[in-house]
Design a protein around this motif. Sequence first.
Motif, PDB file in Angstrom:
ATOM      1  N   ALA A 158       0.834  -1.204   0.000  1.00  0.00           N
ATOM      2  CA  ALA A 158       0.000   0.000   0.000  1.00  0.00           C
ATOM      3  C   ALA A 158       0.870   1.255   0.000  1.00  0.00           C
ATOM      4  O   ALA A 158       0.576   2.221  -0.710  1.00  0.00           O
ATOM      5  CB  ALA A 158      -0.925  -0.001   1.216  1.00  0.00           C
ATOM      6  N   ARG A 159       1.957   1.236   0.801  1.00  0.00           N
ATOM      7  CA  ARG A 159       2.873   2.391   0.816  1.00  0.00           C
ATOM      8  C   ARG A 159       3.515   2.599  -0.546  1.00  0.00           C
ATOM      9  O   ARG A 159       3.590   3.714  -1.060  1.00  0.00           O
ATOM     10  CB  ARG A 159       3.979   2.176   1.862  1.00  0.00           C
ATOM     11  CG  ARG A 159       3.627   2.604   3.249  1.00  0.00           C
ATOM     12  CD  ARG A 159       4.858   2.649   4.149  1.00  0.00           C
ATOM     13  NE  ARG A 159       5.764   1.528   4.007  1.00  0.00           N
ATOM     14  CZ  ARG A 159       5.685   0.380   4.660  1.00  0.00           C
ATOM     15  NH1 ARG A 159       4.716   0.191   5.529  1.00  0.00           N
ATOM     16  NH2 ARG A 159       6.555  -0.575   4.454  1.00  0.00           N
ATOM     17  N   LEU A 165       1.928   6.110  -7.072  1.00  0.00           N
ATOM     18  CA  LEU A 165       0.770   6.840  -7.580  1.00  0.00           C
ATOM     19  C   LEU A 165       0.916   8.331  -7.287  1.00  0.00           C
ATOM     20  O   LEU A 165       0.653   9.175  -8.152  1.00  0.00           O
ATOM     21  CB  LEU A 165      -0.514   6.283  -6.949  1.00  0.00           C
ATOM     22  CG  LEU A 165      -1.828   6.815  -7.488  1.00  0.00           C
ATOM     23  CD1 LEU A 165      -1.941   6.550  -8.983  1.00  0.00           C
ATOM     24  CD2 LEU A 165      -2.990   6.183  -6.751  1.00  0.00           C
ATOM     25  N   GLY A 166       1.364   8.641  -6.060  1.00  0.00           N
ATOM     26  CA  GLY A 166       1.555  10.052  -5.697  1.00  0.00           C
ATOM     27  C   GLY A 166       2.597  10.717  -6.585  1.00  0.00           C
ATOM     28  O   GLY A 166       2.411  11.851  -7.042  1.00  0.00           O
ATOM     29  N   VAL A 171       3.870  14.322 -11.149  1.00  0.00           N
ATOM     30  CA  VAL A 171       4.479  14.568 -12.465  1.00  0.00           C
ATOM     31  C   VAL A 171       3.429  15.059 -13.449  1.00  0.00           C
ATOM     32  O   VAL A 171       3.656  16.012 -14.206  1.00  0.00           O
ATOM     33  CB  VAL A 171       5.179  13.288 -12.975  1.00  0.00           C
ATOM     34  CG1 VAL A 171       5.562  13.413 -14.437  1.00  0.00           C
ATOM     35  CG2 VAL A 171       6.398  12.977 -12.120  1.00  0.00           C
ATOM     36  N   ILE A 172       2.257  14.427 -13.436  1.00  0.00           N
ATOM     37  CA  ILE A 172       1.179  14.848 -14.338  1.00  0.00           C
ATOM     38  C   ILE A 172       0.771  16.288 -14.039  1.00  0.00           C
ATOM     39  O   ILE A 172       0.573  17.096 -14.958  1.00  0.00           O
ATOM     40  CB  ILE A 172      -0.028  13.889 -14.223  1.00  0.00           C
ATOM     41  CG1 ILE A 172       0.347  12.519 -14.796  1.00  0.00           C
ATOM     42  CG2 ILE A 172      -1.256  14.452 -14.914  1.00  0.00           C
ATOM     43  CD1 ILE A 172      -0.686  11.445 -14.510  1.00  0.00           C
ATOM     44  N   THR A 173       0.664  16.635 -12.761  1.00  0.00           N
ATOM     45  CA  THR A 173       0.264  17.994 -12.370  1.00  0.00           C
ATOM     46  C   THR A 173       1.304  19.008 -12.835  1.00  0.00           C
ATOM     47  O   THR A 173       0.960  20.062 -13.394  1.00  0.00           O
ATOM     48  CB  THR A 173       0.089  18.073 -10.833  1.00  0.00           C
ATOM     49  OG1 THR A 173      -0.877  17.106 -10.433  1.00  0.00           O
ATOM     50  CG2 THR A 173      -0.376  19.449 -10.410  1.00  0.00           C
TER      51      THR A 173
END
Length: 188
Positions: A158-159, A165-166, A171-173
């Motif tokens: 999960a980490r 994902l974070g 990067v997308i932002t």
Amino acid sequence: WRHRGDLRGLLGIVATVAFAAAYMTLWMRMRRHRTRLAFDPPVAFTAPYLAALVMLGAAMIACLGERGLACTVYIAVAAVMVLPFRLAVTAVAILIAGSLGLGAAAGWGSEIGLAFGITAASVAIFGMRTVMRRNADLVVAEHENARLAVDNERNRFARDLHDILGHSLTVITVKAELAQRLIDVDPE
């Protein structure tokens, strides 16, 4: 066996066979459920067996005399096998004292050998129960360790998923903000 023709001898044989059957039935039932040997079984399960062994043992002593005292070793083993430690120690002490006292009162001589047999057999069964209890505790600990390992792996996953994902969303932002600024400077 030599006195099988008289009532006392016949009752001694019947009591001995019934005693052996009750003892083996208890042993087999306990063996079938090995965890019962490691942990104290319910009194409702053990009381009838112990009561039967004591009554049949008394009949053996009454009918067979000194030879009937051999049942006390088996009663002690059964007590250590099924009773909590304190009760088992008390039962073994009573059996030793009773054997010694009965032997002296009946004029059978010293029953020190029998007392030693009761003690040795009781210690052996106590050791067996202790080992089984420790093994059962180890199995429980192994299951707990396996459960904790699975939980740790889920948390690590999960980490990692959260971190990856974070990072990807960041990067997308950043790229979207850069694209918006570049549109203002040069729309083509």
